[in-house]
Motif scaffolding. Sequence first.
Motif, short mmCIF file in Angstrom:
data_model
loop_
_atom_site.label_atom_id
_atom_site.label_comp_id
_atom_site.label_asym_id
_atom_site.label_seq_id
_atom_site.Cartn_x
_atom_site.Cartn_y
_atom_site.Cartn_z
N LEU A 136 0.82 -1.21 0.00
CA LEU A 136 0.00 0.00 0.00
C LEU A 136 0.85 1.27 0.00
N PHE A 137 1.88 1.29 0.83
CA PHE A 137 2.62 2.54 1.05
C PHE A 137 4.04 2.52 0.48
N GLY A 138 4.52 1.38 -0.02
CA GLY A 138 5.86 1.30 -0.57
C GLY A 138 6.91 1.11 0.51
N HIS A 139 8.17 0.96 0.10
CA HIS A 139 9.25 0.81 1.07
C HIS A 139 10.55 1.38 0.48
N GLU A 140 11.47 1.65 1.40
CA GLU A 140 12.78 2.15 0.99
C GLU A 140 13.76 0.98 0.87
N LYS A 141 14.84 1.22 0.16
CA LYS A 141 15.88 0.20 0.02
C LYS A 141 16.44 -0.17 1.40
N GLY A 142 16.51 -1.48 1.68
CA GLY A 142 17.03 -1.97 2.94
C GLY A 142 16.05 -1.92 4.09
N ALA A 143 14.78 -1.59 3.84
CA ALA A 143 13.79 -1.49 4.91
C ALA A 143 13.58 -2.83 5.59
N PHE A 144 13.76 -3.92 4.86
CA PHE A 144 13.62 -5.27 5.42
C PHE A 144 14.38 -6.22 4.51
N THR A 145 14.55 -7.44 4.97
CA THR A 145 15.27 -8.44 4.18
C THR A 145 14.60 -8.64 2.82
N GLY A 146 15.35 -8.48 1.77
CA GLY A 146 14.80 -8.63 0.42
C GLY A 146 14.45 -7.32 -0.24
N ALA A 147 14.48 -6.21 0.55
CA ALA A 147 14.18 -4.89 -0.04
C ALA A 147 15.45 -4.35 -0.68
N ILE A 148 15.75 -4.83 -1.89
CA ILE A 148 17.02 -4.49 -2.54
C ILE A 148 16.95 -3.16 -3.27
N SER A 149 15.75 -2.60 -3.36
CA SER A 149 15.61 -1.28 -3.99
C SER A 149 14.35 -0.62 -3.45
N ALA A 150 14.22 0.67 -3.66
CA ALA A 150 13.02 1.40 -3.24
C ALA A 150 11.83 0.94 -4.09
N HIS A 151 10.66 1.01 -3.48
CA HIS A 151 9.46 0.49 -4.15
C HIS A 151 8.29 1.43 -3.90
N GLU A 152 7.63 1.85 -4.98
CA GLU A 152 6.42 2.67 -4.85
C GLU A 152 5.23 1.81 -4.45
N GLY A 153 4.43 2.31 -3.54
CA GLY A 153 3.23 1.60 -3.12
C GLY A 153 2.03 1.97 -3.97
#
Length: 502
Positions: free
Chosen positions: A205-222
């Motif tokens: 829903l809200f997206g995440h930043e790079k490194g926010a959790f395991t597997g978050a290898i890049s920023a992501h738009e929600g």
Amino acid sequence: MRFSGNLLILEKDNHKRESLETIFSFLGLSCQSGDVDDCISYFDAEESNVDICILGDIDGFNYKEFIISHANTAFLLCSENSHEDLKEQPNFMGEIGNDPNYDEIVSLLHYCQSFRSMRRLSSKSGDGASALIKMLVGQDKAITNVRRLIEQVATKDTSVLILGESGTGKEVVARAIHELSDRKDKAFVPVNCGAIPAELLESELFGHEKGAFTGAISAHEGRFELAEGGTIFLDEIGDMPFQMQVKLLRVLQERQFERVGSNKPIKSDVRIIAATHQNLEKMVAEKTFRQDLFYRLNVFPIETPPLRERTDDIPLLVQELVNRHSKIQKATVRFTQRAMLQLMSCPWPGNVRELSNIVERLLILHPNEIVDVNELPVTYRGGKLEDDPYEERMALLDNFSVPLQGDELQEEGFFEDNDNRPIDLPPLPVIEGERDMAQAFMPTLSPEGINLKDMVASIEISMIKQALTQSNGVVAKASEILGLRRTTLVEKMKKYGIASTN
């Protein structure tokens, strides 16, 4: 049953035109008819006042171009000739047979009036909204109210909560609201809250930043960022985890959110439409759904009715679904009155989605054929129709053209009015030899049984071929020999792949 509206009849044959005018005037429509050229001139000048137009046989007339150029009028065809290309036009409602019955005409008029009632709403939007609104076809009070509510709320930025059982068209309603709104040029982003694991829903829903959790290898738009300026549709909101409800409430209140792994607020200009099949008020009482979020979402509720509560709309829905699926399947299908009555008697736990699946299946199994009760999927055939008590006798009449006396039918209780009082019928003449002919076709049933459908088909094929041979391939003459309407014979020839020799 009476209808309202203005009807224009374009037909060169005076007798046929007067007959049509009598029928439709009796049903409450204001009819305009006369010389074809004068009627066309009237149409061009008064198009906004013509709700329904009947096209008969007109020499050198371009039917398709005429229908396309008058897109706000519902058209019916009453012609000896087939015009298959007209079925693709959204304002073409169907064909009137050479010997129409009351049910056939009423069904077509229902469809025309439904088209008319949606015309004003559709005219406010593009093709996308028009197609969606056609899926909300019907004359039932509940579905009419849904269309009215869509029109009232579409141009507002108010949050909408759509309630209803699975398959009733909640996403169709949401998309129609979006297409009719000022946000229609922006994105419509659907999210099924019950299909995304709870631990991933916040990121979705809200997206995440790079490194926010395991597997978050890049920023992501929600999804909220993707829907910026447009509409986000939160389907099955009742399945949203309790903790996520708190975060959604903040978006509704403050119009901003943060990505997972970030404390930087992002402004949000998104309209929220939510939907659920669950009872949210009960969930609030059980403390499984936040009360404050419920009140934020429930600003403008719209309830989509289940199909079982509006069975009279099924013929209209079936026609619309056939039109929609036929573009994909490159085929069409027609239903007998018995088949339609059977569909209207089904409970439809899957609602319109289930009906859509059945129509699509029948288009694949019986392309360009007429579907009777026996062609329906087994689970939808049910028992013998209560309102079709003369089924077996009518089958005999259809196959062998043996007229029964009016008093014989009355003794069996075949013709009664709504108060179960017999209707007086004049006796029908009995043609010598036809009863013996019918008996001659009756085989003896062996202990091993027979395939009745194949046997009846074999008899029909044989009789049709003989009639065509006797009439030198003239279909109209063959239909007289067989005691069938010409259109009925043409349909049977298509069904069995019989070609005219003429």
